[in-house]
Design an enzyme around this catalytic site. Structure first.
Site, short mmCIF file in Angstrom:
data_model
loop_
_atom_site.label_atom_id
_atom_site.label_comp_id
_atom_site.label_asym_id
_atom_site.label_seq_id
_atom_site.Cartn_x
_atom_site.Cartn_y
_atom_site.Cartn_z
N HIS A 64 0.84 -1.21 0.00
CA HIS A 64 0.00 0.00 0.00
C HIS A 64 0.87 1.25 0.00
O HIS A 64 0.43 2.32 -0.37
CB HIS A 64 -0.97 -0.01 1.18
CG HIS A 64 -0.32 0.26 2.51
ND1 HIS A 64 0.49 -0.67 3.13
CD2 HIS A 64 -0.30 1.35 3.30
CE1 HIS A 64 0.94 -0.16 4.25
NE2 HIS A 64 0.49 1.07 4.39
N LYS A 105 9.87 -8.62 5.49
CA LYS A 105 10.84 -9.26 6.39
C LYS A 105 11.61 -10.32 5.61
O LYS A 105 11.07 -10.92 4.69
CB LYS A 105 10.11 -9.95 7.56
CG LYS A 105 10.99 -10.16 8.76
CD LYS A 105 11.14 -8.86 9.49
CE LYS A 105 11.86 -8.97 10.79
NZ LYS A 105 11.57 -7.78 11.61
N1 GLU Z 1 14.19 -5.39 12.32
C1 GLU Z 1 13.69 -4.18 12.90
C2 GLU Z 1 12.23 -4.35 13.26
O1 GLU Z 1 11.75 -5.43 13.48
C3 GLU Z 1 13.98 -2.95 12.06
C4 GLU Z 1 13.39 -2.91 10.70
C5 GLU Z 1 13.88 -1.77 9.83
O2 GLU Z 1 14.58 -0.90 10.31
O3 GLU Z 1 13.52 -1.79 8.66
O4 GLU Z 1 11.52 -3.40 13.44
#
Ligand code: GLU
Length: 468
Positions: A64, A105
């Site tokens: 989005h 992720k």
């Molecule tokens: N891995 C971190 C989280 O779970 C940071 C993610 C990021 O900075 O893109 O929020």
């Protein structure tokens, strides 16, 4: 252990909140699903010459807003369900703190301890190559960051690999959490823990909520326990103790310790470095298992390790009045209900640990602007302020010392601006959540946080062209 998988847990929380929004089922489903799930296997050569097959994922949960954003996790526990759940949480997290990204992720199924540094470098570069090949990385596409098992070093390798293969003016913005020399930003390493602290402090400053818990206002004097002394747990504990809170328990992989008189954080970290364990530190008492730490007597419990730590099995034994979710998904949906029944205040993960992605956003902005924060105005501000202070001296007849002068006429550095932006974000978001909680007569902030996220994302989807 709850029988629900992690992604299902996230969706249970979503469904609970969706009832309070105006969107129909189809649109809600579109928000919930993971848009793209990329599963990859690739070979790497071990130092001894053997070939090993490595398994990895990158999940883009919601487009989005683009780019999508989220860390890369290295752990032997990584699987598709976990990566999907964490990607979904990233979408909601970004919406809650108004970071204009969709959620994503990544995960690589390895235990970092089993590999040498050069093997980890080969794994990271090859994984990045796979992302490039399939269009899963780029400043305007999908931007990884550190997560459990990764850090600035890995992000540096990712950038270098990307740059070798792309003539992209915005190459530096393809990943965040990089070393400063490679376009990283000051304050990113401590950002998640710092944000956790700002969130807890804000909650503890609301008298009405503290009265309900029978606690005094403010962080000062409160006792807390932390599960996990990694980057997030350590920094959250550091800022908590600096603000006058007392660390009374710590859980780590090797076990857990407790000392009602307080544990010295820096000395404990030093001790662990020397001995490889927290057990036996100072006057602390060793607990039978590391999970026992969750049941310790304290005001604030900070789970800062992995998901599904507080479950239906132990929730009733958790004594803390405030559960501050520094980790992603530490409380299962059924445990959440039990804690809520008991009247505990839960500061939900998607809000509380958003500091990392907030500062990642600042880093990405710096990268696509190609200029360091403060570079244009620091000196100018300092000179203007100095002139004003000199005038005040003339009028008042007072002469400021060099120290006072430095305090009064200080131009903001990159770190100052990052820290102030993070503080502002965490405070604003907290009050948005409390208002939603009031408005819907809710007792918990997690449902409020999902309502907030769904409303912000739903509006985007409503305006988006759904192609025939
Ligand atoms: N891995 C971190 C989280 O779970 C940071 C993610 C990021 O900075 O893109 O929020």
């Amino acid at each position: 252990m709850s029988h629900y998988k992690f992604y299902e847990q996230v969706n249970k929380n979503f469904d609970k909140a969706a009832r309070y929004t105006k969107f129909d089922k189809g649109l809600l489903n579109q928000i919930k699903v993971c848009n793209t799930v990329y599963h990859v296997t690739f070979p790497i050569r071990r130092d001894n010459g053997d070939i090993e097959v490595i398994e990895g994922w990158r999940v883009e949960h919601s487009h989005h807003k683009t780019p999508t954003k989220g860390g890369i996790r290295y752990s032997h526990k990584v699987d598709e369900d976990e990566t999907m759940a964490l990607a979904a949480l990233m979408t909601y997290k970004c919406a809650i703190v108004d970071v204009p990204f969709g959620g994503a992720k990544g995960g690589v199924k390895i235990s970092t301890r089993d590999y040498s540094v050069s093997e980890l470098e080969r794994i990271t570069r090859r994984y990045t190559y796979e992302l490039i090949k399939k269009g899963f990385i780029g400043a305007g596409v999908d931007v990884p960051a550190p997560d459990y098992g990764t850090g600035a070093r890995e992000m540096g390798w990712i950038l270098d690999t990307y740059r070798q293969m792309n003539e992209d003016l915005n190459a530096e913005g393809c990943v965040t959490g990089k070393p400063i020399q490679q376009g990283g930003i000051r304050g990113r390493t401590e950002a998640t823990g710092r944000g956790v602290f700002f969130g807890i402090r804000e909650a503890c400053n609301v008298k009405k909520d503290m009265d309900k818990l029978g606690l005094s206002v403010g962080v000062d004097g409160k006792t807390f326990v932390v599960q996990g002394l990694g980057n997030v747990g350590y920094h959250a504990s550091l800022y908590m103790t600096q603000a006058g809170a007392k660390l009374v328990g710590v859980a780590e992989m090797e076990g857990a310790i407790y000392d009602p008189n307080g544990l010295d954080l820096e000395k404990l970290v030093e001790f662990r470095k020397e001995t490889g364990s927290i057990i036996g530190f100072g006057n602390s008492k060793e607990l039978s298992t590391n999970k026992d730490a969750l049941e310790l007597e304290c005001d604030i419990m900070i789970p800062a390790a992995l998901e599904s730590q507080i479950t239906g099995d132990n929730a009733m034994k958790v004594k803390a009045k405030i559960i501050a979710e520094a980790a992603n998904g530490p409380t299962t949906a059924d445990a959440h209900e039990m804690l809520k029944e008991r009247g505990a205040l839960i500061l939900p993960d998607a809000y509380l640990n958003a500091g990392g992605v907030v500062v990642s956003y600042f880093e990405w902005l710096k990268n696509i602007q190609h200029v360091r924060y403060g570079r244009m105005n620091k000196r100018f501000d300092e000179e203007s302020l100095t002139r004003i202070v000199r005038e005040i001296e003339k009028i008042s007849g007072k002469k400021f010392s060099e120290n006072e002068m430095e305090n009064l006429a200080h131009g903001a550095s990159e770190y100052d601006l990052v820290d102030s932006g993070l503080e502002e974000t965490m405070i604003t978001a907290y009050h948005q959540l409390s208002e939603i909680r009031e408005e819907h007569n809710l007792t918990d902030l997690r449902t409020a946080s999902f309502i907030n996220a769904i409303n912000k994302i739903g509006i985007m989807y409503e305006q988006m062209g759904i192609f025939p």
